[in-house]
Design a protein around this motif. Structure first.
Motif, PDB file in Angstrom:
ATOM      1  N   ARG A 160       0.919  -1.066   0.109  1.00 54.19           N
ATOM      2  CA  ARG A 160      -0.141   0.080  -0.017  1.00 54.19           C
ATOM      3  C   ARG A 160       0.884   1.158  -0.002  1.00 54.19           C
ATOM      4  NH1 ARG A 160      -5.450   0.297   2.765  1.00 54.19           N
ATOM      5  NH2 ARG A 160      -5.141  -1.868   2.663  1.00 54.19           N
ATOM      6  N   PHE A 161       0.774   1.973  -1.342  1.00 53.82           N
ATOM      7  CA  PHE A 161       1.773   3.051  -1.109  1.00 53.82           C
ATOM      8  C   PHE A 161       0.966   4.308  -1.891  1.00 53.82           C
ATOM      9  CE2 PHE A 161       2.996   0.356  -4.569  1.00 53.82           C
ATOM     10  CZ  PHE A 161       3.156   1.141  -5.558  1.00 53.82           C
ATOM     11  N   ARG A 162       1.381   5.339  -1.864  1.00 52.02           N
ATOM     12  CA  ARG A 162       0.954   6.680  -2.637  1.00 52.02           C
ATOM     13  C   ARG A 162       1.881   7.723  -2.730  1.00 52.02           C
ATOM     14  NH1 ARG A 162       0.108  10.989   0.954  1.00 52.02           N
ATOM     15  NH2 ARG A 162       0.226  10.365   3.093  1.00 52.02           N
ATOM     16  N   GLY A 163       1.649   8.513  -3.497  1.00 53.16           N
ATOM     17  CA  GLY A 163       2.396   9.667  -3.797  1.00 53.16           C
ATOM     18  C   GLY A 163       2.368  10.363  -5.200  1.00 53.16           C
ATOM     19  N   GLN A 164       3.087  11.569  -5.330  1.00 53.43           N
ATOM     20  CA  GLN A 164       2.981  12.240  -6.588  1.00 53.43           C
ATOM     21  C   GLN A 164       3.710  11.547  -7.628  1.00 53.43           C
ATOM     22  OE1 GLN A 164       4.175  16.524  -6.132  1.00 53.43           O
ATOM     23  NE2 GLN A 164       2.821  17.011  -7.906  1.00 53.43           N
ATOM     24  N   ILE A 165       3.386  11.585  -8.749  1.00 54.65           N
ATOM     25  CA  ILE A 165       4.195  10.959 -10.088  1.00 54.65           C
ATOM     26  C   ILE A 165       5.138  11.771 -10.807  1.00 54.65           C
ATOM     27  CG2 ILE A 165       3.381   9.907 -12.259  1.00 54.65           C
ATOM     28  CD1 ILE A 165       0.790   9.302 -10.957  1.00 54.65           C
ATOM     29  N   ALA A 166       6.155  10.717 -10.859  1.00 52.52           N
ATOM     30  CA  ALA A 166       7.259  11.137 -11.751  1.00 52.52           C
ATOM     31  C   ALA A 166       7.245  10.269 -12.971  1.00 52.52           C
ATOM     32  CB  ALA A 166       8.707  11.231 -11.350  1.00 52.52           C
ATOM     33  N   THR A 167       7.562  10.587 -13.972  1.00 53.96           N
ATOM     34  CA  THR A 167       7.420   9.295 -15.118  1.00 53.96           C
ATOM     35  C   THR A 167       8.770   9.085 -16.080  1.00 53.96           C
ATOM     36  OG1 THR A 167       6.667  10.940 -16.986  1.00 53.96           O
ATOM     37  CG2 THR A 167       4.950   9.777 -15.602  1.00 53.96           C
ATOM     38  N   VAL A 168       8.893   8.077 -16.534  1.00 51.98           N
ATOM     39  CA  VAL A 168       9.944   7.508 -17.369  1.00 51.98           C
ATOM     40  C   VAL A 168       9.247   6.900 -18.400  1.00 51.98           C
ATOM     41  CG1 VAL A 168      12.014   6.068 -17.975  1.00 51.98           C
ATOM     42  CG2 VAL A 168      11.843   7.813 -15.769  1.00 51.98           C
ATOM     43  N   GLN A 169       9.342   7.133 -19.858  1.00 56.67           N
ATOM     44  CA  GLN A 169       9.028   6.111 -20.843  1.00 56.67           C
ATOM     45  C   GLN A 169      10.304   5.522 -21.619  1.00 56.67           C
ATOM     46  OE1 GLN A 169       7.480   8.396 -24.199  1.00 56.67           O
ATOM     47  NE2 GLN A 169       5.555   6.927 -24.241  1.00 56.67           N
ATOM     48  N   CYS A 170      10.311   4.391 -21.658  1.00 59.23           N
ATOM     49  CA  CYS A 170      11.446   3.587 -22.243  1.00 59.23           C
ATOM     50  C   CYS A 170      10.885   2.209 -22.459  1.00 59.23           C
ATOM     51  CB  CYS A 170      12.679   3.449 -21.270  1.00 59.23           C
ATOM     52  SG  CYS A 170      12.219   2.455 -19.522  1.00 59.23           S
ATOM     53  N   ARG A 171      11.677   1.430 -23.248  1.00 62.08           N
ATOM     54  CA  ARG A 171      11.207   0.150 -23.657  1.00 62.08           C
ATOM     55  C   ARG A 171      12.602  -0.730 -23.593  1.00 62.08           C
ATOM     56  NH1 ARG A 171       7.205  -2.798 -26.758  1.00 62.08           N
ATOM     57  NH2 ARG A 171       8.345  -4.690 -27.490  1.00 62.08           N
ATOM     58  N   ASP A 172      12.517  -1.641 -22.807  1.00 58.48           N
ATOM     59  CA  ASP A 172      13.671  -2.541 -22.732  1.00 58.48           C
ATOM     60  C   ASP A 172      15.133  -1.924 -22.295  1.00 58.48           C
ATOM     61  OD1 ASP A 172      11.713  -4.330 -23.411  1.00 58.48           O
ATOM     62  OD2 ASP A 172      12.547  -4.613 -25.554  1.00 58.48           O
ATOM     63  N   ASP A 173      15.000  -0.737 -21.819  1.00 55.24           N
ATOM     64  CA  ASP A 173      16.247  -0.028 -21.638  1.00 55.24           C
ATOM     65  C   ASP A 173      15.987   0.952 -20.494  1.00 55.24           C
ATOM     66  OD1 ASP A 173      18.122   2.199 -21.378  1.00 55.24           O
ATOM     67  OD2 ASP A 173      18.542   2.010 -23.462  1.00 55.24           O
TER      68      ASP A 173
END
Length: 169
Positions: free
Chosen positions: A38-51
């Motif tokens: 159970r966790f929560r937080g503001q979101i940071a994002t990364v977009q990557c595929r297989d790397d």
């Protein structure tokens, strides 16, 4: 950092927001791998595929109780997070990591007091070329997730909100 809440109660309390883009429920395809469920937080994002080079670079920064959402394009070819990166995330104050892709080193991740959700585990290591983007709007299982939004995850599922939600106990 891991205040008690219920995604079911949050959805009940914000029922009207479920009919708009304000509150979204991710499909029930993610499995919990971390010690914290159970966790929560503001979101940071990364977009990557297989790397995972950008995943590592992001988790090396101060987490400030945020959740890293990684759009790995639902690839099951290579893991984007393993035991070392889970430990690094915990050490740097991240509340959790959600990966639209795979993890590895499951027995190690299970010992780290952090939330980790992923589609599956696979032993294949990631590439490390730095391909991808950070702080991008991503699509996780056809649900749009934006940096700065809020993620709430527990045993019942994962919800994403444009604004922080009042915690229902």
């Amino acid at each position: 950092m891991h205040a008690l809440f219920s995604t079911c109660d949050l959805c009940d309390a914000h029922r009207d927001a479920l009919h708009s883009d304000v509150l979204r429920v991710l499909p029930p395809v993610f499995r919990s791998y971390g010690k914290i469920t159970r966790f929560r937080g503001q979101i940071a994002t990364v977009q990557c595929r297989d790397d995972n080079a950008l995943v590592r670079a992001t988790l090396e920064t101060a987490g400030m109780a945020r959740v890293l959402v990684v759009d790995g394009a639902a690839s099951i070819k290579r893991a984007l997070l393993g035991g070392n990166l889970a430990a690094l995330a915990n050490q740097n104050g991240w509340a959790g990591v959600l990966i639209n892709g795979c993890v590895r080193d499951v027995s190690e991740i299970q010992q780290v007091p952090i939330g980790v959700l992923a589609l599956a585990s696979v032993p294949a290591p990631p590439d490390k070329h730095g391909k991808g983007m950070t702080d991008a709007v991503v699509s996780i299982q056809d649900v749009i997730v934006r940096p700065g939004e809020w993620l709430y995850a527990d045993e019942d599922g994962v919800i994403v909100s444009r604004e922080p939600l009042g915690l229902a106990l």
